[in-house]
Write an enzyme that holds these catalytic residues in place. Structure first.
Site, short mmCIF file in Angstrom:
data_model
loop_
_atom_site.label_atom_id
_atom_site.label_comp_id
_atom_site.label_asym_id
_atom_site.label_seq_id
_atom_site.Cartn_x
_atom_site.Cartn_y
_atom_site.Cartn_z
N CYS A 86 40.86 19.80 56.74
CA CYS A 86 39.55 20.46 56.59
C CYS A 86 38.79 20.50 57.89
O CYS A 86 37.79 19.78 58.08
CB CYS A 86 38.77 19.74 55.51
SG CYS A 86 39.63 19.85 53.94
N GLU A 87 39.28 21.27 58.81
CA GLU A 87 38.64 21.51 60.10
C GLU A 87 39.02 22.91 60.54
O GLU A 87 40.21 23.27 60.47
CB GLU A 87 39.21 20.57 61.19
CG GLU A 87 38.92 19.12 60.99
CD GLU A 87 37.98 18.55 62.04
OE1 GLU A 87 37.44 19.32 62.88
OE2 GLU A 87 37.78 17.34 62.00
#
Ligand code: LLP
Length: 408
Positions: free
Chosen positions: A336-337
């Site tokens: 989640c980046e």
């Protein structure tokens, strides 16, 4: 596309089926070939090649390089533990790094390593006092910062005035004079390391020339240098880089060292292991975004940090017999980046379930892996002809959480 894409004689599909993905796959033959290139190019100088453990410290890889005659360049006590466990000779170990702790210095001294590459006056004093307590003499080389621009990514450029590494050239004589007065040190060498992924020979040659000026000045002061260490190796091809010719590098070094009786040490990492390994990954989903397409794979920035950290390019090929049409996409992981990408704007033919091969992932891939997003670190496999060996098991959630407690 063919389904017979192989590492040596083993299809990647066989490796993926047996070990799962993401999976680091290394070719032993490619390691031998890379090592032989150094041996042959530098044959005249008979250098001690100290493989830089940080590039990839897997025990089997260290053991194999040790069997070829390599020494090792380490930057932590942990790396020394690895080398010893892999059967490497402590007498061929050099210890680099700006922040050696007292415990690490003591451990290295007790194991009689070949030499400390010292990066500051404070470190000289610390090594001397630990050696005194252990009643030992510590062999030291001083890492000089020659202030040359290595023309590489700023994060992996180390030889400039502004970098934290080494002792400034203008302070070198004073530092050596201090070392000469410390009774538990023995000055053995001089070294530098100006950066990594070098695609230009001239900074390396310039650095050597600057070190040799110092060697001569030290000689006038009665301080004799017994070896010269030029640090890491040359860059490798990830995409279409014009990498230096190793023979040309060796010839230039040989010319400058001729008549000097100054044994040579080299600390290559990337060029011995980088192009011997790939990261094998499975396509989870194809996603069409509003502006971009995404190939979402099961490997992520925690398995290969180089694209996120250095905007590095790694070639990607589809190892499956795909019928998909080519399209332009970012190849991304599940983390989640937004920075979690393995490739940007790549033309690729891929569909869910395909196996992709992210190439040139032998160096600074598994060794820089993390557990971000509670992802288990990937397994590693070494291929030799038709044989393949699991050289690191896939991490499990149990082992990952074993050191944590929920105490509140
Ligand atoms: N010696 C010293 C003191 C070093 O600091 C290094 C690399 C080497 C030798 C090996 O250099 P090589 O032959 O591999 O160029 N993580 C970055 C690379 C960091 C290099 C750090 N020092 C990357 O993925 O590009």
């Amino acid at each position: 596309m063919t389904n017979s894409l192989k590492c040596e004689q083993v299809p990647y599909s066989v490796l993926a089926a047996q070990y799962g993905t993401p999976l680091y796959v290394y070719s032993q033959k490619a390691m031998t070939d890379a090592f032989n290139l150094y041996q042959q190019a530098f044959a005249d100088l008979k250098p001690l090649i100290c493989y830089a453990v940080k590039a990839n410290g897997n025990l089997s890889i260290l053991r194999y390089f040790a069997s070829l005659g390599c020494g090792f360049d380490i930057v932590s006590g942990g790396e020394l533990e690895r080398v010893l466990l892999a059967g490497g000779a402590a007498g061929k170990v050099i210890f680099s790094g700006v922040g050696k702790s007292s415990a690490e210095i003591e451990f290295a001294l007790k194991n009689n390593i070949r030499c400390f590459n010292v990066e500051s006056l404070a470190e000289l004093e610390r090594i001397n006092s630990i050696a005194q307590r252990l009643n030992k003499i510590a062999p030291v080389s001083l890492r000089i910062n020659p202030d040359v621009d290595a023309h590489t990514h700023p994060y992996i450029s180390t030889g400039l005035k502004a970098n934290k590494f080494g002792i400034a050239s203008q302070d070198a004589l004073t530092a050596y004079q201090l070392a000469a007065t410390l009774p538990h040190l023995k000055i053995t060498g001089i070294d530098c390391h100006i950066g990594s992924q070098l695609t230009d020979l001239s900074p390396l040659i310039e650095a050597l020339q600057r070190l040799l000026v110092l060697v001569d000045k030290l000689d006038e002061l009665g301080i004799r240098i017994e070896h010269i260490d030029l640090g890491g190796g040359i860059g490798i091809v990830y995409q279409n880089e014009n990498v230096p010719d190793l023979n040309a590098y060796a010839a230039a070094v040989s010319k400058l060292l001729s008549g000097r009786n100054l044994p040579l040490i080299l600390e290559p990492g990337r060029s011995l292991i980088g192009n011997t390994g790939s990261l094998l990954t499975t396509v989870e989903y194809i996603k069409q975004g509003e502006e971009k397409n995404f190939v979402i794979v099961d490997a992520a920035m925690n398995d290969l940090m180089r694209p996120s950290l250095y905007q590095a390019y790694h070639n990607i090929i589809n190892a499956s017999p795909t019928t998909a049409d080519k399209f332009v996409a970012d190849v991304v992981g599940p983390i989640c980046e937004t920075g979690d990408f393995l490739a940007k704007d790549r033309t690729i033919a891929a569909k869910a379930g395909d196996l992709l091969l992210i190439q040139s992932a032998g160096a600074y891939a598994s060794s820089m892996a993390s557990n971000y997003n509670t992802r288990c670190r990937a397994a590693e496999v070494l291929v030799n002809g038709t044989e393949h060996y699991l050289i690191r098991e896939r991490e499990t959630i149990d082992s990952l959480l074993a050191t944590e407690t929920a105490c509140l």
